[in-house]
Design a protein around this motif. Structure first.
Motif, PDB file in Angstrom:
ATOM      1  N   LEU A 395       0.812  -1.220   0.000  1.00 61.52           N
ATOM      2  CA  LEU A 395       0.000   0.000   0.000  1.00 61.52           C
ATOM      3  C   LEU A 395       0.844   1.268   0.000  1.00 61.52           C
ATOM      4  N   GLY A 396       2.150   1.116   0.186  1.00 62.28           N
ATOM      5  CA  GLY A 396       3.040   2.280   0.193  1.00 62.28           C
ATOM      6  C   GLY A 396       2.930   3.125   1.448  1.00 62.28           C
ATOM      7  N   VAL A 397       2.666   2.465   2.595  1.00 67.45           N
ATOM      8  CA  VAL A 397       2.573   3.191   3.875  1.00 67.45           C
ATOM      9  C   VAL A 397       3.618   2.608   4.827  1.00 67.45           C
ATOM     10  N   PRO A 398       3.938   3.334   5.919  1.00 69.60           N
ATOM     11  CA  PRO A 398       4.927   2.821   6.874  1.00 69.60           C
ATOM     12  C   PRO A 398       4.498   1.485   7.481  1.00 69.60           C
ATOM     13  N   GLU A 399       5.473   0.637   7.758  1.00 72.60           N
ATOM     14  CA  GLU A 399       5.179  -0.673   8.342  1.00 72.60           C
ATOM     15  C   GLU A 399       4.670  -0.515   9.765  1.00 72.60           C
ATOM     16  N   CYS A 400       3.810  -1.451  10.174  1.00 72.44           N
ATOM     17  CA  CYS A 400       3.197  -1.387  11.502  1.00 72.44           C
ATOM     18  C   CYS A 400       4.010  -2.115  12.568  1.00 72.44           C
ATOM     19  N   LEU A 401       4.778  -3.124  12.182  1.00 73.60           N
ATOM     20  CA  LEU A 401       5.545  -3.914  13.144  1.00 73.60           C
ATOM     21  C   LEU A 401       7.030  -3.614  12.963  1.00 73.60           C
ATOM     22  N   ILE A 402       7.614  -2.987  13.978  1.00 75.98           N
ATOM     23  CA  ILE A 402       9.013  -2.565  13.930  1.00 75.98           C
ATOM     24  C   ILE A 402       9.871  -3.602  14.640  1.00 75.98           C
ATOM     25  N   PHE A 403      10.854  -4.141  13.919  1.00 79.47           N
ATOM     26  CA  PHE A 403      11.728  -5.172  14.503  1.00 79.47           C
ATOM     27  C   PHE A 403      12.479  -4.622  15.708  1.00 79.47           C
ATOM     28  N   THR A 404      12.554  -5.430  16.765  1.00 81.39           N
ATOM     29  CA  THR A 404      13.241  -5.053  17.999  1.00 81.39           C
ATOM     30  C   THR A 404      14.289  -6.104  18.324  1.00 81.39           C
ATOM     31  N   ASP A 405      15.501  -5.667  18.597  1.00 79.63           N
ATOM     32  CA  ASP A 405      16.582  -6.602  18.901  1.00 79.63           C
ATOM     33  C   ASP A 405      16.293  -7.386  20.177  1.00 79.63           C
ATOM     34  N   GLY A 406      16.610  -8.686  20.126  1.00 86.60           N
ATOM     35  CA  GLY A 406      16.472  -9.548  21.290  1.00 86.60           C
ATOM     36  C   GLY A 406      17.633 -10.505  21.370  1.00 86.60           C
ATOM     37  N   GLU A 407      17.724 -11.235  22.467  1.00 91.33           N
ATOM     38  CA  GLU A 407      18.816 -12.173  22.680  1.00 91.33           C
ATOM     39  C   GLU A 407      18.240 -13.566  22.925  1.00 91.33           C
ATOM     40  N   GLU A 408      18.778 -14.541  22.220  1.00 86.10           N
ATOM     41  CA  GLU A 408      18.294 -15.915  22.373  1.00 86.10           C
ATOM     42  C   GLU A 408      19.404 -16.783  22.917  1.00 86.10           C
ATOM     43  N   GLN A 409      19.082 -17.504  23.999  1.00 85.14           N
ATOM     44  CA  GLN A 409      20.031 -18.424  24.621  1.00 85.14           C
ATOM     45  C   GLN A 409      19.317 -19.752  24.857  1.00 85.14           C
ATOM     46  N   GLY A 410      19.590 -20.712  23.996  1.00 79.83           N
ATOM     47  CA  GLY A 410      18.941 -22.012  24.133  1.00 79.83           C
ATOM     48  C   GLY A 410      17.432 -21.895  23.967  1.00 79.83           C
ATOM     49  N   ASN A 411      16.709 -22.277  25.025  1.00 82.97           N
ATOM     50  CA  ASN A 411      15.248 -22.247  24.970  1.00 82.97           C
ATOM     51  C   ASN A 411      14.680 -20.956  25.579  1.00 82.97           C
ATOM     52  N   ARG A 412      15.514 -19.907  25.660  1.00 85.10           N
ATOM     53  CA  ARG A 412      15.080 -18.626  26.237  1.00 85.10           C
ATOM     54  C   ARG A 412      15.316 -17.496  25.240  1.00 85.10           C
ATOM     55  N   PHE A 413      14.343 -16.615  25.147  1.00 89.53           N
ATOM     56  CA  PHE A 413      14.457 -15.420  24.308  1.00 89.53           C
ATOM     57  C   PHE A 413      14.058 -14.228  25.159  1.00 89.53           C
ATOM     58  N   SER A 414      14.877 -13.173  25.118  1.00 85.61           N
ATOM     59  CA  SER A 414      14.591 -12.015  25.961  1.00 85.61           C
ATOM     60  C   SER A 414      14.963 -10.723  25.239  1.00 85.61           C
ATOM     61  N   PHE A 415      14.299  -9.646  25.646  1.00 89.36           N
ATOM     62  CA  PHE A 415      14.648  -8.320  25.146  1.00 89.36           C
ATOM     63  C   PHE A 415      14.114  -7.288  26.124  1.00 89.36           C
ATOM     64  N   THR A 416      14.702  -6.123  26.069  1.00 88.16           N
ATOM     65  CA  THR A 416      14.258  -5.000  26.894  1.00 88.16           C
ATOM     66  C   THR A 416      13.561  -3.990  25.988  1.00 88.16           C
ATOM     67  N   ALA A 417      12.336  -3.607  26.355  1.00 90.12           N
ATOM     68  CA  ALA A 417      11.558  -2.693  25.520  1.00 90.12           C
ATOM     69  C   ALA A 417      12.289  -1.368  25.375  1.00 90.12           C
ATOM     70  N   PRO A 418      12.645  -0.968  24.152  1.00 91.15           N
ATOM     71  CA  PRO A 418      13.380   0.293  23.961  1.00 91.15           C
ATOM     72  C   PRO A 418      12.493   1.523  24.159  1.00 91.15           C
ATOM     73  N   GLU A 419      11.191   1.367  24.023  1.00 95.14           N
ATOM     74  CA  GLU A 419      10.266   2.476  24.230  1.00 95.14           C
ATOM     75  C   GLU A 419       8.884   1.931  24.574  1.00 95.14           C
ATOM     76  N   ASP A 420       8.012   2.815  25.079  1.00 92.27           N
ATOM     77  CA  ASP A 420       6.666   2.396  25.423  1.00 92.27           C
ATOM     78  C   ASP A 420       5.956   1.839  24.183  1.00 92.27           C
ATOM     79  N   GLY A 421       5.125   0.808  24.389  1.00 94.77           N
ATOM     80  CA  GLY A 421       4.376   0.277  23.253  1.00 94.77           C
ATOM     81  C   GLY A 421       3.888  -1.140  23.469  1.00 94.77           C
ATOM     82  N   GLU A 422       3.221  -1.649  22.449  1.00 95.05           N
ATOM     83  CA  GLU A 422       2.729  -3.034  22.440  1.00 95.05           C
ATOM     84  C   GLU A 422       3.713  -3.879  21.639  1.00 95.05           C
ATOM     85  N   TYR A 423       4.147  -4.980  22.222  1.00 96.99           N
ATOM     86  CA  TYR A 423       5.166  -5.819  21.597  1.00 96.99           C
ATOM     87  C   TYR A 423       4.597  -7.214  21.299  1.00 96.99           C
TER      88      TYR A 423
END
Length: 583
Positions: A395-423
Motif C-alpha cells: 500500500l506504500g505506507v509505513p510498516e506497523c511492526l518494527i523489529f526489535t533486537d532480542g537475545e536468544e540463549q537455548g530455549n530462552r528469548f529475551s529483550f528489553t523494551a526500547p520504548e513504550d508500546g505493544e510488543y
C-alpha cells in the motif's frame, strides 16, 4: 424364510430413505456448509495401516485410564472392569449357542479393527478422519459388550463356581500381562493395582450372589455400591472439570452491562481478551470474530494463520492479533479484565472488573480493495509479522511492526523494551507448543503455540524486561520481537478507507448500505464467502466471488451504488422440499 428376509430388507431400505428424507432440511445445508471446511475434501486412504494392537485396546477397559481427546485414535471404551469377568463367563456358558457367540465375537473383532485400521476408521467417520474426538462409534461397541455381559449374567445361576474361578484368574492374568506389555502413557502405574482390587471385590459379590439363599439382598447392595464407587472414581480421575461454574460465568452480567449500550445499527465486532471459549460471542450475545465450529470456513482459518492468529482444523481465534488485524476485521471494541494502561485505547464503559475499550482506526465491514492488495500481497511468508508488513509495503505506507533486537540463549528469548508500546513475539520453531512469558516480573503460561500465532506482551513501558522461555525440549526458539507502530496503522487505515461501505440497515440475515466506488473495483467484505449470500447492486443481483479463498468480494462499476445483502442457507430450499415429501 427367504421371502420374509427380502421383505424385511425392503422395508428397512424404504424407511431408512424416509428417515433420511425427513432430515434433509438439516442435512443438505450441512453438506453444503461442510464443503467449505478443512474437512470438506474427500481423500480416501491409499494404503491400509494399523494404529495399535487389539491387546492394547482391550486394556482400555481398565478404569482410571486417561481419556483420549487428541489425535492418537485411541478408543474410549471403559464400561467397568467387571466386563473382563462376564465376557469370559459368556464364552464358557454352555446355555448360549456357539452360533450366537461366533456372531457377537465377530462383531467385537469388527469394532476393534475399525478402531485400529485407518481405512475402516475413515469410513466409520463419514469418510473423514476425526479431529480430536476419536472412535465416535465406541458407544455402539460399549452397548454390544454390555449386552454380551448381560447374557452371561442371565445364566449366572447355572454357572459352576469353577467357571467363575477360571474367569477371575483369566482376568487377573490379562491385567498382569497388560501391565508388562502395554506402554501407553495414558496408563498410570496405580491403575493395574486398582483393577486387581476391583476384580477381587467383584469376585466377592459373585460369592454372595451364588449363595443368595442367605445373602441375596446383601449381594444386591454390594453390587450397587461397588459399581457406583468404581464409576465415581473413574469420573474423578478422568472427567472432573478444571474450573467451577461460578468462575466460568463470573463476568457474564458485566459483559452484558457494558455491551448493551452499543448501537445495534452499527457494524462492529468485539474481542474478549480473557475468553473462556472461542464462542464467547454466541454465548454472551455480542458480535465476535473467533469461532469454534465443525463448519468453520477453511479459507478464513488459513487467512488467520497467515496473519499470526490462532487457527486449527475446525476453529479460528483472535488470539495473537495485532491492532492491524483488529482493524481489518472491524474489531472496534475490546473487553478486558481490569483497567488498561494503554494510550491507544479509549475507555467506553465498565462494570465490575470488566472494561470495554474502543480501538481507533477500525475499518468498516466493507471497502473498495485496491487491486494491488489482492494480487501483490505476499501472505505465504515464513513470519506473520512479515506478512503484515508486506501489506503496508504494497500500500506504500509505513510498516506497523518494527523489529526489535532480542537475545536468544537455548530455549530462552529475551529483550528489553526500547520504548513504550505493544510488543509481539514470533516463534518460528513450530515444534514448540508451550512457553512461559514473563513481562516485568509477571508471568503466565501459553499453550498451543505450535499453531503459529504471535505472542502478545500487552502494553509495556520502556525498559521493561520481557522473557519468553520454552517448556518443550525441541531446540532453539528462533524467535523475533516487534513493536507495534500506531502511525503505520493510521496510514494504512486512511489508505484502505477511502471508499467505505456505509451501512443504513443491519439485521441478522440482511443488511443494506451505500458506497462510492470511485473509479470502480472490488467491494471487499470481511464476511466468510458462502454461496448462501445473495448480493444486489442497485436492485440487480450481482455475482459474488471469494477473495483469498476466504472472504466475499463483489465487483462494482464507477460511481455510487446501493448494495443489499441477504442470507439464505444453500441447500435449505431443496432440503425442505424433500423433508415435506418424506413427511
Amino acid at each position: 424364510p427367504v421371502r420374509k428376509y427380502v421383505e424385511s430388507c425392503v422395508r428397512f431400505g424404504i424407511y431408512s430413505l424416509l428417515s433420511g428424507g425427513l432430515a434433509a432440511g438439516v442435512l443438505l445445508p450441512e453438506i453444503c456448509a461442510l464443503q467449505s471446511t478443512a474437512s470438506g475434501n474427500f481423500d480416501f486412504p491409499k494404503a491400509w495401516t494399523s494404529y495399535f494392537p487389539i491387546f492394547d485396546m482391550i486394556a482400555r477397559h481398565i478404569g482410571n485410564v486417561e481419556t483420549e481427546i487428541g489425535l492418537d485414535h485411541w478408543p474410549n471404551i471403559y464400561c467397568g472392569v467387571a466386563v473382563f469377568l462376564f465376557f469370559l463367563l459368556y464364552l464358557a456358558c454352555k446355555k448360549i449357542s456357539v452360533k450366537e457367540k461366533a456372531v457377537y465375537c465377530g462383531l467385537l473383532l469388527l469394532f476393534f479393527a475399525s478402531f485400529s485400521m485407518n481405512v475402516l476408521n475413515f469410513i466409520w467417520h463419514g469418510f473423514h478422519y476425526p479431529n480430536s474426538l476419536p472412535c465416535r462409534q465406541s458407544f455402539i461397541y460399549i452397548f454390544l459388550m454390555l449386552f454380551i455381559c448381560f447374557r452371561a449374567y442371565a445364566h449366572l445361576d447355572e454357572t459352576p463356581k469353577k467357571y467363575v474361578a477360571v474367569a477371575f484368574w483369566g482376568s487377573i492374568c490379562f491385567v498382569l500381562l497388560a501391565e508388562k506389555l502395554v506402554t501407553d502413557d495414558a496408563f498410570e502405574p496405580v491403575v493395574w493395582y486398582v483393577a486387581v482390587v476391583l476384580l477381587l471385590l467383584y469376585l466377592g459379590v459373585f460369592y454372595f450372589y451364588q449363595n443368595k439363599e442367605h445373602f441375596a439382598f446383601t449381594a444386591a447392595l454390594l453390587a450397587m455400591a461397588l459399581v457406583s464407587v468404581e464409576a465415581l472414581a473413574n469420573m474423578a480421575a478422568t472427567s472432573i472439570p478444571t474450573t467451577s461454574r461460578t468462575d466460568y460465568v463470573a463476568d457474564n452480567q458485566d459483559v452484558a452491562a457494558v455491551t448493551e449500550p452499543l448501537k445495534k445499527t452499527e457494524f462492529y465486532r468485539i474481542d474478549k481478551t480473557n475468553a473462556r471459549t472461542k464462542n464467547d460471542g454466541a454465548w454472551m450475545h455480542f458480535p465476535s470474530v473467533s469461532l469454534f465450529s465443525s463448519v468453520a470456513n477453511a479459507g478464513v482459518t488459513d487467512f488467520f494463520k497467515q496473519m499470526g492468529c490462532e487457527g486449527s482444523t475446525n476453529a479460528y481465534s483472535i488470539v495473537g492479533s495485532t491492532p492491524l488485524v483488529d482493524s481489518l476485521f472491524s474489531i472496534k471494541y475490546a473487553l478486558y479484565e481490569g483497567k488498561q494502561d494503554n494510550p491507544r485505547l479509549s475507555l467506553y464503559a465498565f462494570s465490575g472488573d470488566t472494561y470495554l475499550y474502543e480501538n481507533p482506526w477500525t475499518l468498516p465491514l466493507g471497502f473498495i480493495l485496491p487491486d494491488i492488495v489482492e494480487t501483490g500481497w505476499k501472505r505465504d511468508l515464513s513470519s506473520p509479522a512479515d506478512v503484515q508488513n508486506d501489506l503496508s509495503d504494497v500500500l506504500g505506507v509505513p510498516e506497523c511492526l518494527i523489529f526489535t533486537d532480542g537475545e536468544e540463549q537455548g530455549n530462552r528469548f529475551s529483550f528489553t523494551a526500547p520504548e513504550d508500546g505493544e510488543y509481539y513475539i514470533s516463534v518460528a520453531n513450530r515444534q514448540i507448543d508451550s512457553v512461559k512469558l514473563d513481562v516485568g516480573g509477571e508471568s503466565r503460561n501459553i499453550d498451543t503455540l505450535k499453531r503459529g500465532y504471535l505472542v502478545e506482551t500487552g502494553y509495556v513501558k520502556a525498559g521493561t524486561l520481557i522473557l519468553l522461555e520454552s517448556n518443550d525440549s525441541v531446540g532453539s526458539m528462533d524467535a523475533s520481537a516487534y513493536r507495534f507502530d500506531e502511525a503505520g496503522l493510521r496510514a494504512l487505515y486512511e489508505r484502505l478507507n477511502q471508499h467505505p461501505f456505509e451501512l443504513e440497515t443491519l439485521g441478522e440475515e440482511a443488511m443494506k448500505g451505500t458506497i462510492d466506488a470511485g473509479e470502480g473495483g472490488t467491494l471487499f467484505l470481511t464476511i466468510p464467502y458462502d454461496e448462501g449470500w445473495t448480493v444486489t447492486v442497485d436492485g440487480k443481483e450481482a455475482i459474488t466471488r471469494p477473495v483469498w479463498k476466504a472472504f466475499t468480494g463483489v465487483e462494482l462499476t464507477a460511481g455510487t451504488h446501493t448494495v443489499e445483502l441477504r442470507y439464505y442457507p444453500q441447500g435449505l430450499h431443496e432440503g425442505l422440499l424433500i423433508s415435506g415429501g418424506a413427511l
